[in-house]
Design a protein around this motif. Structure first.
Motif, PDB file in Angstrom:
ATOM      1  N   ALA A 173       0.667  -0.959   0.556  1.00 31.73           N
ATOM      2  CA  ALA A 173      -0.256  -0.071   0.451  1.00 31.73           C
ATOM      3  C   ALA A 173       0.625   0.794  -0.153  1.00 31.73           C
ATOM      4  O   ALA A 173       1.942   1.117   0.492  1.00 31.73           O
ATOM      5  N   PRO A 174       0.454   2.405  -0.310  1.00 35.77           N
ATOM      6  CA  PRO A 174       1.335   3.155  -0.833  1.00 35.77           C
ATOM      7  C   PRO A 174       1.480   4.050   1.190  1.00 35.77           C
ATOM      8  O   PRO A 174       1.107   4.225   2.268  1.00 35.77           O
ATOM      9  N   ALA A 175       2.860   5.244   0.975  1.00 42.19           N
ATOM     10  CA  ALA A 175       2.930   5.748   2.279  1.00 42.19           C
ATOM     11  C   ALA A 175       2.260   6.203   2.731  1.00 42.19           C
ATOM     12  O   ALA A 175       2.154   6.060   4.404  1.00 42.19           O
ATOM     13  N   ASP A 176       1.196   6.886   2.366  1.00 43.14           N
ATOM     14  CA  ASP A 176      -0.230   7.642   2.478  1.00 43.14           C
ATOM     15  C   ASP A 176      -1.092   7.105   3.135  1.00 43.14           C
ATOM     16  O   ASP A 176      -2.757   7.269   3.598  1.00 43.14           O
ATOM     17  N   ALA A 177      -0.954   5.722   2.760  1.00 40.12           N
ATOM     18  CA  ALA A 177      -2.204   4.442   2.775  1.00 40.12           C
ATOM     19  C   ALA A 177      -2.615   4.873   4.802  1.00 40.12           C
ATOM     20  O   ALA A 177      -1.234   4.756   5.908  1.00 40.12           O
ATOM     21  N   ASN A 178      -4.452   4.563   5.515  1.00 37.20           N
ATOM     22  CA  ASN A 178      -4.531   4.989   6.570  1.00 37.20           C
ATOM     23  C   ASN A 178      -3.999   3.445   7.044  1.00 37.20           C
ATOM     24  O   ASN A 178      -3.615   2.440   6.674  1.00 37.20           O
ATOM     25  N   LEU A 179      -3.697   4.160   7.864  1.00 39.07           N
ATOM     26  CA  LEU A 179      -2.631   2.356   9.298  1.00 39.07           C
ATOM     27  C   LEU A 179      -3.800   2.272   9.879  1.00 39.07           C
ATOM     28  O   LEU A 179      -4.735   2.856  10.577  1.00 39.07           O
ATOM     29  N   GLY A 180      -3.691   0.720  10.087  1.00 37.56           N
ATOM     30  CA  GLY A 180      -4.615   0.476  11.685  1.00 37.56           C
ATOM     31  C   GLY A 180      -3.040   0.198  12.801  1.00 37.56           C
ATOM     32  O   GLY A 180      -2.011   0.053  12.361  1.00 37.56           O
ATOM     33  N   VAL A 181      -3.538   0.275  13.034  1.00 40.04           N
ATOM     34  CA  VAL A 181      -2.966  -0.068  15.332  1.00 40.04           C
ATOM     35  C   VAL A 181      -3.868  -1.326  15.583  1.00 40.04           C
ATOM     36  O   VAL A 181      -4.601  -0.977  15.820  1.00 40.04           O
ATOM     37  N   ASN A 182      -3.005  -2.226  16.249  1.00 37.89           N
ATOM     38  CA  ASN A 182      -3.314  -2.891  17.518  1.00 37.89           C
ATOM     39  C   ASN A 182      -3.051  -2.627  18.646  1.00 37.89           C
ATOM     40  O   ASN A 182      -1.045  -2.483  19.023  1.00 37.89           O
ATOM     41  N   TYR A 183      -3.434  -1.840  20.236  1.00 39.73           N
ATOM     42  CA  TYR A 183      -2.997  -1.470  20.776  1.00 39.73           C
ATOM     43  C   TYR A 183      -3.706  -2.270  22.000  1.00 39.73           C
ATOM     44  O   TYR A 183      -4.301  -2.798  22.396  1.00 39.73           O
ATOM     45  N   ASN A 184      -2.330  -2.982  22.375  1.00 40.56           N
ATOM     46  CA  ASN A 184      -2.328  -4.043  23.379  1.00 40.56           C
ATOM     47  C   ASN A 184      -1.866  -3.658  24.900  1.00 40.56           C
ATOM     48  O   ASN A 184      -1.051  -3.390  24.839  1.00 40.56           O
ATOM     49  N   THR A 185      -2.771  -4.164  26.162  1.00 39.53           N
ATOM     50  CA  THR A 185      -2.533  -3.772  26.978  1.00 39.53           C
ATOM     51  C   THR A 185      -2.870  -5.720  27.986  1.00 39.53           C
ATOM     52  O   THR A 185      -3.738  -6.861  27.393  1.00 39.53           O
ATOM     53  N   TYR A 186      -2.134  -5.785  28.656  1.00 41.82           N
ATOM     54  CA  TYR A 186      -1.678  -6.542  29.440  1.00 41.82           C
ATOM     55  C   TYR A 186      -2.139  -7.447  30.957  1.00 41.82           C
ATOM     56  O   TYR A 186      -1.428  -6.517  31.940  1.00 41.82           O
ATOM     57  N   ALA A 187      -2.045  -8.626  31.729  1.00 40.59           N
ATOM     58  CA  ALA A 187      -2.410  -8.178  33.605  1.00 40.59           C
ATOM     59  C   ALA A 187      -2.237  -9.287  33.279  1.00 40.59           C
ATOM     60  O   ALA A 187      -2.928 -10.560  33.132  1.00 40.59           O
ATOM     61  N   LEU A 188      -1.174  -9.425  33.955  1.00 35.69           N
ATOM     62  CA  LEU A 188      -0.117 -10.744  34.973  1.00 35.69           C
ATOM     63  C   LEU A 188      -0.973 -10.958  35.386  1.00 35.69           C
ATOM     64  O   LEU A 188      -1.196 -10.511  37.081  1.00 35.69           O
ATOM     65  N   GLY A 189      -1.910 -12.645  36.231  1.00 39.47           N
ATOM     66  CA  GLY A 189      -2.500 -13.246  36.815  1.00 39.47           C
ATOM     67  C   GLY A 189      -0.939 -14.401  37.596  1.00 39.47           C
ATOM     68  O   GLY A 189       0.091 -14.553  37.438  1.00 39.47           O
ATOM     69  N   ARG A 190      -1.395 -14.695  38.506  1.00 36.27           N
ATOM     70  CA  ARG A 190      -0.789 -16.076  39.120  1.00 36.27           C
ATOM     71  C   ARG A 190      -0.996 -16.994  38.392  1.00 36.27           C
ATOM     72  O   ARG A 190       0.715 -18.388  38.288  1.00 36.27           O
ATOM     73  N   GLU A 191      -2.070 -17.692  37.386  1.00 29.84           N
ATOM     74  CA  GLU A 191      -1.870 -18.795  36.152  1.00 29.84           C
ATOM     75  C   GLU A 191      -1.813 -18.184  35.331  1.00 29.84           C
ATOM     76  O   GLU A 191      -2.183 -19.770  34.070  1.00 29.84           O
ATOM     77  N   GLY A 192      -1.933 -17.386  34.894  1.00 27.46           N
ATOM     78  CA  GLY A 192      -1.820 -16.456  33.766  1.00 27.46           C
ATOM     79  C   GLY A 192      -2.419 -15.874  33.364  1.00 27.46           C
ATOM     80  O   GLY A 192      -1.669 -14.600  34.119  1.00 27.46           O
ATOM     81  N   TYR A 193      -2.683 -14.875  32.489  1.00 25.55           N
ATOM     82  CA  TYR A 193      -3.254 -13.149  31.728  1.00 25.55           C
ATOM     83  C   TYR A 193      -4.203 -13.101  31.024  1.00 25.55           C
ATOM     84  O   TYR A 193      -4.879 -14.031  30.331  1.00 25.55           O
ATOM     85  N   LEU A 194      -4.053 -11.464  30.983  1.00 20.68           N
ATOM     86  CA  LEU A 194      -5.211 -11.477  30.657  1.00 20.68           C
ATOM     87  C   LEU A 194      -5.110 -10.085  29.220  1.00 20.68           C
ATOM     88  O   LEU A 194      -4.337  -9.664  29.446  1.00 20.68           O
ATOM     89  N   SER A 195      -5.864 -10.977  28.462  1.00 19.92           N
ATOM     90  CA  SER A 195      -5.477 -10.054  27.112  1.00 19.92           C
ATOM     91  C   SER A 195      -5.914  -8.974  26.760  1.00 19.92           C
ATOM     92  O   SER A 195      -7.030  -9.767  26.259  1.00 19.92           O
ATOM     93  N   LEU A 196      -6.385  -7.965  26.799  1.00 20.92           N
ATOM     94  CA  LEU A 196      -7.592  -7.415  25.917  1.00 20.92           C
ATOM     95  C   LEU A 196      -6.837  -6.241  24.888  1.00 20.92           C
ATOM     96  O   LEU A 196      -5.803  -4.748  24.727  1.00 20.92           O
ATOM     97  N   PHE A 198      -6.957  -3.716  22.341  1.00 17.79           N
ATOM     98  CA  PHE A 198      -7.331  -2.911  21.740  1.00 17.79           C
ATOM     99  C   PHE A 198      -7.854  -2.406  20.055  1.00 17.79           C
ATOM    100  O   PHE A 198      -6.491  -2.197  19.423  1.00 17.79           O
ATOM    101  N   ILE A 199      -9.349  -2.196  19.076  1.00 20.33           N
ATOM    102  CA  ILE A 199      -8.693  -2.310  18.383  1.00 20.33           C
ATOM    103  C   ILE A 199      -9.819  -0.790  17.052  1.00 20.33           C
ATOM    104  O   ILE A 199     -10.354  -0.497  17.334  1.00 20.33           O
ATOM    105  N   THR A 200      -8.656  -0.289  16.295  1.00 23.97           N
ATOM    106  CA  THR A 200      -8.743   1.035  16.171  1.00 23.97           C
ATOM    107  C   THR A 200      -8.110   1.471  14.564  1.00 23.97           C
ATOM    108  O   THR A 200      -7.273   0.937  14.445  1.00 23.97           O
ATOM    109  N   ASP A 201      -8.513   3.232  13.937  1.00 28.85           N
ATOM    110  CA  ASP A 201      -7.584   2.979  13.455  1.00 28.85           C
ATOM    111  C   ASP A 201      -5.832   3.851  14.382  1.00 28.85           C
ATOM    112  O   ASP A 201      -6.095   4.743  15.306  1.00 28.85           O
ATOM    113  N   LEU A 202      -5.703   4.174  13.198  1.00 28.28           N
ATOM    114  CA  LEU A 202      -3.694   4.957  14.233  1.00 28.28           C
ATOM    115  C   LEU A 202      -4.056   6.244  14.170  1.00 28.28           C
ATOM    116  O   LEU A 202      -3.483   6.700  15.349  1.00 28.28           O
ATOM    117  N   LYS A 203      -4.708   6.742  13.344  1.00 30.52           N
ATOM    118  CA  LYS A 203      -5.032   8.220  13.987  1.00 30.52           C
ATOM    119  C   LYS A 203      -6.202   8.585  14.830  1.00 30.52           C
ATOM    120  O   LYS A 203      -5.900   9.987  15.536  1.00 30.52           O
TER     121      LYS A 203
END
Length: 289
Positions: A173-196, A198-203
């Protein structure tokens, strides 16, 4: 946004019954109907995988399983979605949505957060994404190109929370194409972790970061399941460290290249196959009471 990507958007809209509809008319796809029927509006406390509680704010809507998985499939994300706990949408303004997962990995040690280098993590992520492009092509999804960090990985040791964001575009895609972004947040626990995820546009990300961080703050591990409740004499420890939650660096150190690809498939596929800008149609659907 290039022509082929616009075509993908149009095809998805058509198959979901969204094309040529008024904004206040519900789509006919059964996945949307089922999701609307089980939607839980905040404020509400929602149990997550017997591990944690999501204190859902008043202006948010939660879609539980199995309807959440069906909705993701309808959006173009095939798979069983077995680790998915649910989806979160804004009830008011805001063109985004978030996936919430619990991964029973065991206790993830966070010591490598003191040693990682953002440029090395980025290089590994680009490598893994390039390797997974063949699978995307088989699924009929466009190949992707990683642009760089929208926010470099940052770990809050006291809260055991990890945040990072990556920007991408369709390969070629051209350099000026709209960019997507995945904004990832994690919370660690005793037996595993939560992955949240966040899906949006970079702008839109700068204005929506507070929403993502507020959702992360609304997650609370139950007593006995918290990171600090870990018992080294009895509890299982994950085979990888904190960096693996970003790009699979821990797996690479072990020489398990296939595990890296599995991380890319699990944690990047949702964002990069879900089309950029398509969240707007979803949120409009859930804004209605």
């Amino acid at each position: 946004m290039n022509k082929s990507f616009r075509g993908l958007l149009a095809a998805l809209a058509a198959c979901m019954g969204l094309a040529a509809r008024a904004a206040d008319t519900p789509p006919e796809n059964p996945a949307w109907t089922e999701a609307k029927a089980v939607a839980k509006a905040g404020p509400a406390d929602i149990a997550i995988a017997g591990q944690a509680t999501l204190h859902l704010p008043a202006d948010r809507v939660f879609i539980p399983q199995p309807q959440a998985g069906k909705l993701l499939t309808a959006m173009g994300n095939p798979g069983q979605h077995t680790e998915l706990a649910g989806l979160v949408f804004p009830k008011g303004e805001g063109e985004w949505f978030a996936t919430l997962r619990y991964i029973a990995s065991g206790y993830v040690k966070d010591g490598d957060a003191k040693e990682w280098k953002a440029d090395e993590l980025l290089a590994s992520y680009k490598e893994g994404t390039e390797a997974s492009n063949e699978e995307r092509r088989k699924m009929g999804a466009p190949a992707l190109e990683i642009i760089g960090w929208a926010e470099a990985p940052a770990y809050e040791a006291t809260q055991h929370r990890l945040v990072w964001a990556m920007s991408s575009k369709e390969k070629g895609a051209p350099a000026d194409a709209n960019l997507g972004v995945n904004y990832n947040t994690y919370a660690l626990g005793r037996e595993g972790y939560l992955s949240l995820n966040f899906i949006t546009d970079l702008k839109d990300l700068p204005a929506q970061k507070p929403d993502a961080k507020a959702l992360l703050g609304a997650l609370e591990f139950d007593k006995g399941k918290r990171y600090e409740d870990f018992d080294s004499s009895t509890d299982h420890v994950a085979e990888y460290g904190l960096a693996a939650l970003v790009v699979g660096v821990g797996a690479k150190k072990l020489g398990l290249l296939a595990v890296i690809f599995a991380f890319v498939a699990k944690f990047a596929k949702i964002i990069f196959i879900a089309v950029v800008g398509f969240g707007a149609a979803i949120t409009k659907f859930f804004k209605r009471s």
